[in-house]
Design a protein around this motif. Structure first.
Motif, short mmCIF file in Angstrom:
data_model
loop_
_atom_site.label_atom_id
_atom_site.label_comp_id
_atom_site.label_asym_id
_atom_site.label_seq_id
_atom_site.Cartn_x
_atom_site.Cartn_y
_atom_site.Cartn_z
N LYS A 82 9.13 3.61 2.33
CA LYS A 82 8.21 2.97 3.05
C LYS A 82 7.52 3.11 3.96
O LYS A 82 6.17 2.87 3.60
N THR A 83 7.80 3.00 4.76
CA THR A 83 7.40 3.09 6.16
C THR A 83 5.96 4.25 6.14
O THR A 83 5.18 4.00 6.67
N LEU A 84 6.43 5.75 5.94
CA LEU A 84 5.11 6.64 5.77
C LEU A 84 4.29 6.05 4.59
O LEU A 84 3.18 6.24 4.55
N CYS A 85 4.21 5.69 4.09
CA CYS A 85 3.15 4.79 3.06
C CYS A 85 2.65 3.46 3.90
O CYS A 85 1.47 3.52 3.92
N ILE A 86 3.21 2.91 4.90
CA ILE A 86 2.84 1.96 6.27
C ILE A 86 1.06 2.82 6.70
O ILE A 86 0.54 2.56 6.86
N PHE A 87 2.05 4.13 7.06
CA PHE A 87 1.78 5.09 8.34
C PHE A 87 0.71 5.85 7.96
O PHE A 87 -0.41 5.80 8.35
N TRP A 88 0.91 5.96 6.39
CA TRP A 88 -0.35 6.93 5.92
C TRP A 88 -1.31 6.20 5.24
O TRP A 88 -2.56 6.48 4.99
N PHE A 89 -0.67 4.72 3.67
CA PHE A 89 -1.58 4.46 3.53
C PHE A 89 -2.38 2.70 3.50
O PHE A 89 -3.09 2.40 2.95
N ARG A 90 -1.99 2.39 4.79
CA ARG A 90 -1.58 1.23 4.80
C ARG A 90 -1.18 0.57 3.69
O ARG A 90 -2.05 -0.80 3.60
N ASP A 91 -0.18 0.87 3.23
CA ASP A 91 0.52 0.24 1.76
C ASP A 91 1.23 -0.97 2.51
O ASP A 91 2.68 0.04 2.09
N GLN A 92 1.25 -1.91 3.31
CA GLN A 92 1.79 -2.58 4.06
C GLN A 92 2.66 -3.94 2.92
O GLN A 92 3.86 -4.31 3.06
N ALA A 93 2.25 -4.36 1.94
CA ALA A 93 2.91 -4.83 0.70
C ALA A 93 4.37 -4.65 0.39
O ALA A 93 4.19 -3.74 -0.10
N ILE A 94 5.26 -5.21 0.18
CA ILE A 94 6.57 -5.42 -0.01
C ILE A 94 6.95 -6.34 -1.23
O ILE A 94 6.79 -7.33 -0.86
N HIS A 95 7.40 -6.29 -1.95
CA HIS A 95 7.42 -7.30 -3.10
C HIS A 95 9.13 -7.67 -2.81
O HIS A 95 10.40 -6.77 -1.54
N ILE A 96 8.91 -9.48 -2.55
CA ILE A 96 10.41 -10.16 -2.25
C ILE A 96 11.63 -9.68 -2.37
O ILE A 96 12.97 -9.11 -1.68
N ASP A 97 11.92 -8.92 -4.30
CA ASP A 97 12.90 -8.13 -4.49
C ASP A 97 13.38 -6.94 -3.57
O ASP A 97 14.44 -6.30 -3.89
N ALA A 98 12.14 -5.84 -3.45
CA ALA A 98 12.04 -5.03 -2.92
C ALA A 98 13.10 -4.88 -1.99
O ALA A 98 13.41 -4.32 -0.64
N CYS A 99 12.13 -5.58 -1.34
CA CYS A 99 12.38 -6.38 0.08
C CYS A 99 13.90 -6.79 0.70
O CYS A 99 15.00 -6.26 1.56
N LEU A 100 14.59 -7.34 -0.14
CA LEU A 100 15.73 -7.79 -0.35
C LEU A 100 16.89 -6.78 -0.01
O LEU A 100 17.89 -7.00 0.17
N THR A 101 16.51 -5.80 -1.39
CA THR A 101 17.94 -5.11 -2.02
C THR A 101 17.40 -4.20 -0.36
O THR A 101 18.46 -3.59 -0.05
#
Length: 313
Positions: A82-101
């Motif tokens: 997920k961190t690499l998705c933020i860095f490379w694609f600016r894919d910053q959104a994360i669903h609350i369930d994935a976040c809590l996981t």
């Protein structure tokens, strides 16, 4: 853009900013992140393969090491993609369930990793201080029970965290200034009294880390006392060499973890410095553990070279 996705006190998604203040360097920062992740995955998978395929390594020390390698794989895989998705694609959104996981896995599996280090210290204590009973005390059944107990401890103590976080109202923002969902990072966004929740998290961390560290230190005090009483210089050197690998791994895990945890609650460092350290403590040990054990353990080193085709059978 991030704020437009947030409209209620109970958002369905959070926005991970990455490393605030270093957005322009995200692509460059991703290079060491990606390299370390690849090394971690390859190294720990190779370590697991070596221990599984080599019957002579089906001993307590190596079985606990396999459990440690598996937890390392889980920890780095929970955050880095997920961190690499933020860095490379600016894919910053994360669903609350994935976040809590993420919150649960990061903290629970880190607790399990600490437990496996205690188990490895106990194994070295029995092997050096009571070698004649080593095989009787640490049977495969006992090892399985210890491994299961470590998993249950981590799940039970850290299981409440995501449920507590999900009940909180986030009235001002859903933007998390981090590369992954971390418990205190989410607690600080809540518009509610979180003193009890923070105290619970701190108590769990201090209990687990404190008890585990005391047990490890006590084990190695007894080990060193036994080692220096050995009559043979060669035996002392061999025992110290074996223990030094464990000590290096434990120092790499406990010091960055304690520094990150304390600074997040009580420190006042720049956000990007804190976030970089928070990633280092999750990334560096999984990369270094296979290297340390591979270099310092002849049985692992030789079998790994054979699997990689660099050494004939």
């Amino acid at each position: 853009m991030a704020a437009s996705n947030w409209s209620t006190p109970h958002p369905s998604t959070f926005i991970l900013l990455g490393i605030p203040g270093l957005e322009a360097a995200h692509v460059w920062i991703s290079i060491p992140f990606c390299s370390i992740y690849i090394l971690s995955v390859v190294g720990n998978c190779l370590l697991l393969a070596v221990i599984k395929t080599e019957p002579s390594l089906h001993e307590p020390m190596y079985l606990f090491l396999a459990m440690l390698a598996f937890t390392d794989l889980v920890i780095c895989t929970t955050t880095v993609p997920k961190t690499l998705c933020i860095f490379w694609f600016r894919d910053q959104a994360i669903h609350i369930d994935a976040c809590l996981t993420q919150v649960f896995l990061i903290h629970a599996v880190s607790t399990m990793e600490s437990g496996y280090m205690v188990a490895m210290a106990f194994d070295r204590y029995v092997a050096i201080c009571n070698p004649l009973r080593h095989s009787d005390i640490l049977t495969h059944q006992a090892i399985a029970k210890i491994g299961f107990g470590v998993v249950v401890r981590g799940a039970v103590l850290l299981g409440p965290h995501p449920f507590l976080l999900k009940q909180l109202p986030y009235c001002t923002t859903n933007i998390v200034s981090h590369t992954y969902c971390e418990f205190m990072a989410l607690v600080k966004l809540a518009c509610a009294d979180t003193a009890a929740m923070s105290a619970y998290s701190l108590a769990v961390a201090c209990f687990v880390g404190g008890v585990d560290l005391v047990l490890i230190v006590l084990s190695y005090i007894l080990i060193l006392r036994a080692v220096f009483s050995l009559p043979s210089k060669e035996a002392r050197s061999k025992s110290l060499s074996t223990c030094s690998s464990h000590i290096c791994v434990m120092l790499m895990f406990y010091f960055p973890t304690a520094f990150t945890y304390i600074s997040h609650r009580f420190g006042h460092m720049a956000p990007h410095v804190h976030i970089l350290f928070a990633n280092i403590y999750l990334l560096f040990p999984p990369m270094m553990n296979p290297i340390i054990y591979g270099v310092r353990t002849p049985g692992i080193r030789q079998r790994a070279l054979h699997i990689l085709g660099l050494k004939p059978a």
